[in-house]
Design an enzyme around this catalytic site. Structure first.
Site, PDB file in Angstrom:
ATOM      1  N   SER A 101       0.839  -1.189   0.000  1.00 18.36           N
ATOM      2  CA  SER A 101       0.000   0.000   0.000  1.00 18.36           C
ATOM      3  C   SER A 101       0.883   1.252   0.000  1.00 18.36           C
ATOM      4  O   SER A 101       1.677   1.442  -0.902  1.00 18.36           O
ATOM      5  CB  SER A 101      -0.951  -0.062   1.200  1.00 18.36           C
ATOM      6  OG  SER A 101      -1.930   0.936   1.132  1.00 18.36           O
ATOM      7  N   HIS A 126      -2.327  -1.116  -4.427  1.00 17.45           N
ATOM      8  CA  HIS A 126      -3.781  -1.099  -4.587  1.00 17.45           C
ATOM      9  C   HIS A 126      -4.255   0.346  -4.509  1.00 17.45           C
ATOM     10  O   HIS A 126      -3.475   1.257  -4.261  1.00 17.45           O
ATOM     11  CB  HIS A 126      -4.482  -1.992  -3.554  1.00 17.45           C
ATOM     12  CG  HIS A 126      -4.351  -1.533  -2.136  1.00 17.45           C
ATOM     13  ND1 HIS A 126      -4.914  -2.195  -1.092  1.00 17.45           N
ATOM     14  CD2 HIS A 126      -3.715  -0.475  -1.576  1.00 17.45           C
ATOM     15  CE1 HIS A 126      -4.646  -1.575   0.039  1.00 17.45           C
ATOM     16  NE2 HIS A 126      -3.914  -0.529  -0.236  1.00 17.45           N
TER      17      HIS A 126
END
Length: 196
Positions: A101, A126
């Site tokens: 992330s 993501h």
């Protein structure tokens, strides 16, 4: 049994005796920084302060940021990334363990050609997300608009720093995409994979 932060001896230049300081302070003096937790405002401010301070000590010696982080808050992560671009010294990033992330966003923000992953490291990208909460519809719409803006910023930076087309990065960010160190190198997130 937890032992706390280990202490190591350190001698200040010009002094005869050593003092015991925690290992992180010793490593900071060597320009070695660590991101080993969830990214929040506190760790973001600590890393930013260290990068700014160390860049005033020397504008030519590289900084080394070791990352083993599951990610965290978007805005504090962007603040770390922006500081890495702002300070004069090159910031070399090293993925050890996991850069997921916002951790991967900070990893990709290292000086291009100086981004490294350990051989068994994992990288995950993501799209940003927010926790669902009960609110008035107007607040929900405003939050959705802000998330779209943040997603656009992250997508543009990943595309610029990896050399991948915007549409490829955008598709990859639709879901959690985990990569090995070698896959992260092919994807352009890191430039080198360390050999054991």
């Amino acid at each position: 049994m937890p032992i706390g932060v280990p202490k190591v001896p350190f001698r200040n230049p010009g002094e005869d005796s050593s003092n015991w300081i925690d290992v992180y302070n010793r490593l900071y003096r060597e320009r070695l920084l660590f991101l080993g937790q969830d990214i929040d405002s506190e760790i973001s401010n600590q890393l930013i302060g260290l990068m700014v301070y160390l860049s005033t000590e020397s504008e030519i010696k590289d900084l080394y940021l070791f990352i083993n982080s599951p990610g965290g808050w978007v805005i504090p992560g962007i603040a770390i990334y922006d500081t890495m671009q702002f300070v004069r010294p090159d910031v070399q990033t090293v993925c050890m363990g996991l850069a997921a992330s916002m951790g991967s966003f900070i990893l990709v923000g290292g000086k291009i050609t100086k981004r490294l992953a350990f051989p068994h490291a994992r990288v995950m990208i993501h799209q940003p997300f927010a926790a669902f909460y009960e609110a008035q519809i107007g607040e929900f719409v405003l939050e959705a608009e802000e998330l779209l803006k943040l997603r656009e910023i992250l997508t543009r930076v990943y595309a610029q720093r990896t050399g991948k087309p915007l549409w490829v990065v955008s598709e990859d960010m639709e879901r959690d995409v985990f990569m090995s160190a070698a896959e992260a190198q092919v994807h352009g997130i890191v430039d080198l994979v360390a050999v054991a």
